[in-house]
Design an enzyme around this catalytic site. Structure first.
Site, mmCIF file in Angstrom:
data_model
loop_
_atom_site.group_PDB
_atom_site.id
_atom_site.type_symbol
_atom_site.label_atom_id
_atom_site.label_comp_id
_atom_site.label_asym_id
_atom_site.label_seq_id
_atom_site.Cartn_x
_atom_site.Cartn_y
_atom_site.Cartn_z
ATOM 1 N N ASP A 32 0.933 -1.202 0.071
ATOM 2 C CA ASP A 32 -0.040 -0.193 0.018
ATOM 3 C C ASP A 32 0.914 1.283 -0.108
ATOM 4 O OD1 ASP A 32 -2.480 1.492 -0.016
ATOM 5 O OD2 ASP A 32 -2.690 1.508 2.099
ATOM 6 N N ARG A 36 0.149 7.580 -2.697
ATOM 7 C CA ARG A 36 0.739 8.626 -1.950
ATOM 8 C C ARG A 36 2.242 8.841 -2.065
ATOM 9 N NH1 ARG A 36 -1.709 6.020 3.180
ATOM 10 N NH2 ARG A 36 -1.907 4.238 1.738
ATOM 11 N N TRP A 37 2.925 7.623 -2.483
ATOM 12 C CA TRP A 37 4.478 8.087 -2.550
ATOM 13 C C TRP A 37 4.753 9.008 -3.988
ATOM 14 C CZ3 TRP A 37 7.624 7.296 -6.863
ATOM 15 C CH2 TRP A 37 8.980 7.111 -6.498
ATOM 16 N N HIS A 49 3.013 3.153 -8.966
ATOM 17 C CA HIS A 49 2.896 1.587 -9.386
ATOM 18 C C HIS A 49 4.021 1.078 -9.945
ATOM 19 C CE1 HIS A 49 -0.884 2.105 -7.581
ATOM 20 N NE2 HIS A 49 -1.684 2.718 -8.533
ATOM 21 N N SER A 77 -7.166 -5.751 -5.904
ATOM 22 C CA SER A 77 -8.393 -6.459 -5.274
ATOM 23 C C SER A 77 -9.460 -6.261 -6.166
ATOM 24 C CB SER A 77 -8.370 -5.611 -3.896
ATOM 25 O OG SER A 77 -9.016 -4.461 -4.354
ATOM 26 N N SER A 78 -10.449 -7.119 -5.861
ATOM 27 C CA SER A 78 -11.664 -6.986 -6.667
ATOM 28 C C SER A 78 -12.364 -5.533 -6.489
ATOM 29 C CB SER A 78 -12.484 -8.067 -6.173
ATOM 30 O OG SER A 78 -12.844 -8.387 -4.789
ATOM 31 N N GLU A 79 -11.838 -5.046 -5.506
ATOM 32 C CA GLU A 79 -12.466 -3.763 -5.618
ATOM 33 C C GLU A 79 -11.673 -2.355 -6.173
ATOM 34 O OE1 GLU A 79 -12.018 -5.583 -2.425
ATOM 35 O OE2 GLU A 79 -14.152 -6.251 -2.634
ATOM 36 N N ARG A 83 -11.332 2.044 -9.468
ATOM 37 C CA ARG A 83 -10.344 3.208 -9.785
ATOM 38 C C ARG A 83 -10.524 3.882 -10.996
ATOM 39 N NH1 ARG A 83 -4.961 2.471 -6.302
ATOM 40 N NH2 ARG A 83 -6.098 1.579 -4.453
ATOM 41 N N LEU A 143 11.023 -20.601 -3.278
ATOM 42 C CA LEU A 143 9.705 -20.028 -2.710
ATOM 43 C C LEU A 143 8.576 -20.039 -3.620
ATOM 44 C CD1 LEU A 143 9.072 -17.256 -1.092
ATOM 45 C CD2 LEU A 143 9.906 -16.159 -3.088
ATOM 46 N N ARG A 200 1.722 -4.589 6.206
ATOM 47 C CA ARG A 200 0.970 -3.615 5.400
ATOM 48 C C ARG A 200 1.669 -2.373 5.327
ATOM 49 N NH1 ARG A 200 -5.337 -2.583 4.216
ATOM 50 N NH2 ARG A 200 -4.967 -0.807 2.667
ATOM 51 N N SER A 208 -8.169 -5.002 4.759
ATOM 52 C CA SER A 208 -9.010 -4.663 3.391
ATOM 53 C C SER A 208 -9.378 -5.921 2.529
ATOM 54 C CB SER A 208 -8.181 -3.926 2.411
ATOM 55 O OG SER A 208 -7.913 -2.676 3.282
HETATM 56 C C1 FPP Z 1 -1.955 0.101 -3.179
HETATM 57 O O1 FPP Z 1 -1.450 1.544 -3.322
HETATM 58 C C2 FPP Z 1 -1.578 -0.674 -4.313
HETATM 59 C C3 FPP Z 1 -2.128 -1.047 -5.298
HETATM 60 C C4 FPP Z 1 -3.483 -1.046 -5.194
HETATM 61 C C5 FPP Z 1 -1.434 -1.945 -6.179
HETATM 62 C C6 FPP Z 1 -0.365 -2.619 -5.834
HETATM 63 C C7 FPP Z 1 0.467 -2.875 -7.123
HETATM 64 C C8 FPP Z 1 1.843 -2.825 -7.247
HETATM 65 C C9 FPP Z 1 2.864 -2.625 -6.358
HETATM 66 C C10 FPP Z 1 2.761 -2.917 -8.539
HETATM 67 C C11 FPP Z 1 1.854 -3.974 -9.475
HETATM 68 C C12 FPP Z 1 2.434 -5.275 -9.295
HETATM 69 C C13 FPP Z 1 2.083 -6.074 -9.903
HETATM 70 C C14 FPP Z 1 2.544 -7.496 -10.065
HETATM 71 C C15 FPP Z 1 0.671 -5.959 -11.019
HETATM 72 P P1 FPP Z 1 -2.525 2.624 -3.534
HETATM 73 O O2 FPP Z 1 -2.580 2.941 -5.033
HETATM 74 O O3 FPP Z 1 -3.602 2.367 -2.923
HETATM 75 O O4 FPP Z 1 -1.820 3.585 -2.959
HETATM 76 P P2 FPP Z 1 -2.634 5.035 -1.892
HETATM 77 O O5 FPP Z 1 -3.318 4.448 -0.825
HETATM 78 O O6 FPP Z 1 -1.342 5.721 -1.549
HETATM 79 O O7 FPP Z 1 -3.398 5.953 -2.948
#
Ligand code: FPP
Length: 258
Positions: A32, A36-37, A49, A77-79, A83, A143, A200, A208
């Site tokens: 997560d 924000r990063w 991402h 996630s399915s949610e 976006r 792994l 997390r 979540s």
């Molecule tokens: C949450 O950050 C992250 C996700 C919804 C996607 C996670 C995906 C990756 C780490 C890269 C993709 C990897 C693969 C293998 C597909 P957020 O967008 O919810 O961040 P925020 O809460 O700061 O908005």
């Protein structure tokens, strides 16, 4: 160098800290904070991402070095379909690229890939990539990397219940014979041990809809860093925090006796 806490050169020393005592067999990660990063750096969210995929590569390498046997990552996630369309398509594209570019390397590192989540609504080319990743690495013994994609735990549990109901209607199982073990055998994670540790990032403290059934006795560690910053040291710090926890599974602490 050993630090006296079972850590030698950044890797948990299995001689000093027996595997079962110190190192979780199965770690689940809610990656997560990508958005924000990026926002904190005036970058588009999708850049977060993209950096998240680099963090994922570091994480897989670190998990192998530390001696974790199963790593489950929550990558969509399915949610997440709610976006903006552009962000969803970037996330789908990142999974495609990750599988195309990293599969050979994962395979040569003896990593077994498993995908959980609903595939029916995914594009055909993506489904083929998922099938290929699983088929190519099926017999690997290192792994196990479980990629949760289009995954939602409540749906997974509902699907398992539906399978059992269908078996009951067909006369294959009696309702009174339905046990937690039987339901577990119908989950998408059947055959994978429950997670010992769930991490997390980003400081948020909730599951979540991630591995709700499987996480019944997982230790939860919330790290105050965004996912793109995740590295070997972050994973090791979570594992060390886990090693300090007293897991009782509803019983009493081992050191206090019976
Ligand atoms: C949450 O950050 C992250 C996700 C919804 C996607 C996670 C995906 C990756 C780490 C890269 C993709 C990897 C693969 C293998 C597909 P957020 O967008 O919810 O961040 P925020 O809460 O700061 O908005």
């Amino acid at each position: 160098m050993s630090r006296g806490d079972g850590v030698r050169d950044g890797v948990l020393d299995k001689g000093a800290a027996p595997h079962l005592a110190g190192i979780p067999v199965h770690v689940g990660i809610i990656m997560d904070g990508n958005g924000r990063w990026a926002t904190a750096r005036n970058l588009p969210r999708v850049e977060g991402h993209r950096r998240g995929v680099e963090a994922l590569r570091r994480c897989v390498r670190a998990a192998r070095e530390i001696g974790i046997r199963y790593l489950t990552i929550y990558s969509f996630s399915s949610e997440n379909w709610s976006r903006p369309v552009g962000e969803v398509s970037e996330l789908l594209g990142l999974l495609r690229r990750f599988l195309r570019h990293d599969l050979a390397e994962l395979h040569s590192a003896n990593v077994r890939v498993r995908i959980i989540g609903q595939r029916a609504s995914l594009a055909r080319d993506l489904c083929l990539l998922l099938d290929e990743a699983e088929a190519l690495t099926r017999d690997n013994t290192g792994l196990t990397l479980v990629v949760a994609f289009n995954y939602g735990s409540r749906q997974e549990i509902a699907d398992a219940a539906a399978k059992l109901a269908a078996d009951a209607v067909a006369g294959l199982v009696k309702p009174e014979d339905i046990t937690p073990d039987l339901l577990e055998s119908r989950l998408s994670t059947a055959g994978i041990p429950d997670p010992d540790l769930i991490i997390r990032t980003s400081g948020e403290q909730r599951l979540s809809n991630f591995l709700l059934w499987q996480a019944a006795y997982a230790e939860l560690v919330f790290l105050p860093i965004y996912w793109p910053e995740f590295d070997h040291a972050a994973l090791l710090s979570a594992v060390q925090e886990y090693a300090r926890r007293d897991r009782r599974f509803g019983g009493v602490a081992a050191r206090t006796g019976s």
